[in-house]
Design a protein around this motif. Sequence first.
Motif, short mmCIF file in Angstrom:
data_model
loop_
_atom_site.label_atom_id
_atom_site.label_comp_id
_atom_site.label_asym_id
_atom_site.label_seq_id
_atom_site.Cartn_x
_atom_site.Cartn_y
_atom_site.Cartn_z
N ILE A 30 -1.20 73.06 52.90
CA ILE A 30 -0.91 73.83 54.12
C ILE A 30 0.56 74.26 54.13
CG2 ILE A 30 -0.81 73.71 56.64
CD1 ILE A 30 -3.16 71.77 56.54
N LEU A 31 1.44 73.34 53.83
CA LEU A 31 2.87 73.66 53.78
C LEU A 31 3.14 74.75 52.75
CD1 LEU A 31 5.83 73.05 54.53
CD2 LEU A 31 5.80 71.23 52.80
N ASP A 32 2.50 74.66 51.60
CA ASP A 32 2.71 75.67 50.56
C ASP A 32 2.20 77.04 51.02
OD1 ASP A 32 3.34 76.34 47.68
OD2 ASP A 32 1.19 76.80 47.71
N ALA A 33 1.03 77.06 51.67
CA ALA A 33 0.48 78.33 52.12
C ALA A 33 1.34 78.98 53.19
CB ALA A 33 -0.94 78.12 52.64
N VAL A 34 1.81 78.19 54.16
CA VAL A 34 2.63 78.73 55.25
C VAL A 34 3.93 79.31 54.72
CG1 VAL A 34 3.90 78.09 57.34
CG2 VAL A 34 1.57 77.24 56.99
N SER A 35 4.47 78.69 53.67
CA SER A 35 5.73 79.20 53.11
C SER A 35 5.55 80.57 52.45
CB SER A 35 6.28 78.19 52.09
OG SER A 35 5.44 78.13 50.94
N LYS A 36 4.32 80.95 52.15
CA LYS A 36 4.05 82.23 51.49
C LYS A 36 3.65 83.34 52.46
CE LYS A 36 2.54 79.89 47.25
NZ LYS A 36 1.41 79.62 46.35
N LEU A 37 3.54 83.02 53.74
CA LEU A 37 3.14 84.04 54.72
C LEU A 37 4.29 85.02 55.00
CD1 LEU A 37 1.29 81.78 57.33
CD2 LEU A 37 0.24 83.24 55.56
N PRO A 38 3.98 86.25 55.29
CA PRO A 38 5.04 87.17 55.72
C PRO A 38 5.57 86.76 57.09
CG PRO A 38 2.89 88.19 55.94
CD PRO A 38 2.66 86.91 55.22
N PRO A 39 6.79 87.12 57.44
CA PRO A 39 7.38 86.69 58.72
C PRO A 39 6.57 87.22 59.91
CG PRO A 39 9.07 87.56 57.25
CD PRO A 39 7.75 87.90 56.63
N ASP A 40 6.77 86.56 61.02
CA ASP A 40 6.17 87.00 62.28
C ASP A 40 6.72 88.38 62.63
OD1 ASP A 40 5.15 87.17 64.92
OD2 ASP A 40 6.96 86.17 65.68
N PRO A 41 5.87 89.36 62.88
CA PRO A 41 6.38 90.73 63.13
C PRO A 41 7.19 90.85 64.41
CG PRO A 41 4.02 90.61 63.51
CD PRO A 41 4.40 89.32 62.88
N TRP A 62 6.93 80.83 59.85
CA TRP A 62 5.90 80.11 60.59
C TRP A 62 6.09 78.60 60.45
CZ3 TRP A 62 2.69 83.25 63.42
CH2 TRP A 62 2.69 84.61 63.08
N SER A 63 5.78 77.91 61.55
CA SER A 63 5.91 76.45 61.52
C SER A 63 4.85 75.84 60.62
CB SER A 63 5.77 75.88 62.93
OG SER A 63 5.73 74.46 62.89
N PRO A 64 5.23 74.90 59.75
CA PRO A 64 4.24 74.29 58.84
C PRO A 64 3.37 73.25 59.53
CG PRO A 64 6.39 73.32 58.47
CD PRO A 64 6.60 74.41 59.48
N GLU A 65 3.61 72.98 60.81
CA GLU A 65 2.80 71.99 61.53
C GLU A 65 1.71 72.72 62.32
OE1 GLU A 65 5.26 69.56 63.94
OE2 GLU A 65 6.53 68.88 62.28
N PRO A 66 0.46 72.61 61.89
CA PRO A 66 -0.61 73.34 62.57
C PRO A 66 -0.78 72.85 64.02
CG PRO A 66 -1.33 72.57 60.41
CD PRO A 66 -0.04 71.88 60.71
N ILE A 67 -1.15 73.77 64.90
CA ILE A 67 -1.48 73.39 66.27
C ILE A 67 -2.98 73.15 66.42
CG2 ILE A 67 0.51 74.60 67.23
CD1 ILE A 67 -1.31 76.90 67.99
N ALA A 68 -3.76 73.51 65.43
CA ALA A 68 -5.21 73.26 65.39
C ALA A 68 -5.67 73.52 63.97
CB ALA A 68 -5.95 74.15 66.38
N GLY A 69 -6.88 73.08 63.65
CA GLY A 69 -7.41 73.35 62.32
C GLY A 69 -8.50 72.39 61.91
#
Length: 213
Positions: free
Chosen positions: A99-110, A116-123
């Motif tokens: 999860i941490l690895d995937a979040v680090s690869k996301l484009p920034p919040d527009p 993005w925070s690496p701590e999920p709020i749900a999942g």
Amino acid sequence: MLPGVLRSGVRGWGPAPSGPRRFGVLAASLLITAAAAGGCGSGDSTVAKTPPPLSASAGSTAGSAPGSAGTTTAPPPAPPPPAPPPSDPCAVNLAAPAILDAVSKLPPDPRSKQGWSPEPIAGNYNECAPLSAVIVRANTNAENPNTRAVLFHLGKFIPSGVPETSGFNGIDEKQSTGDTVALTFTNAIGLQSVVKFRWNGNGVELVGNTPAG
């Protein structure tokens, strides 16, 4: 004859015998003296060579010497406890490194231009599901940060080829299955809608909107 010898030879009573009788008396006297001396010497030698008996304290000391049969040894150490069983890879794990690895690869919040925070709020992420997801929020102190879903196939991040997942802020567990994830969206006036995403064997496809369960 012996009293005569003592009287004549030792104390000087009467004349000493002469001739063969004199030599016989002297020989007998010497034999008696030698026998007496030999008897005393033999007794003294026997006493000197006989070892004294062991006392009770000596026997006790010998019995308690190191390495004796009576010495008590310490019991062997207890075996270590068995190792805990490995964790279930098919259990939901929102702290998985993937999860941490995937979040680090996301484009920034527009909107905030932040990551993005690496701590999920749900999942419901797990390594065994054909499709699972986590919800993350923009790493900002804004009052209502943007949110989005991140999708995984068998625990691996799906970086592209998926429908838009921005704005989803929850998961409907009742409508989610092994190959389908039901993402929820709550609008500004509190109305909630559900959109299902399914793994079709080759990729992710949008199933459609359904009422919130």
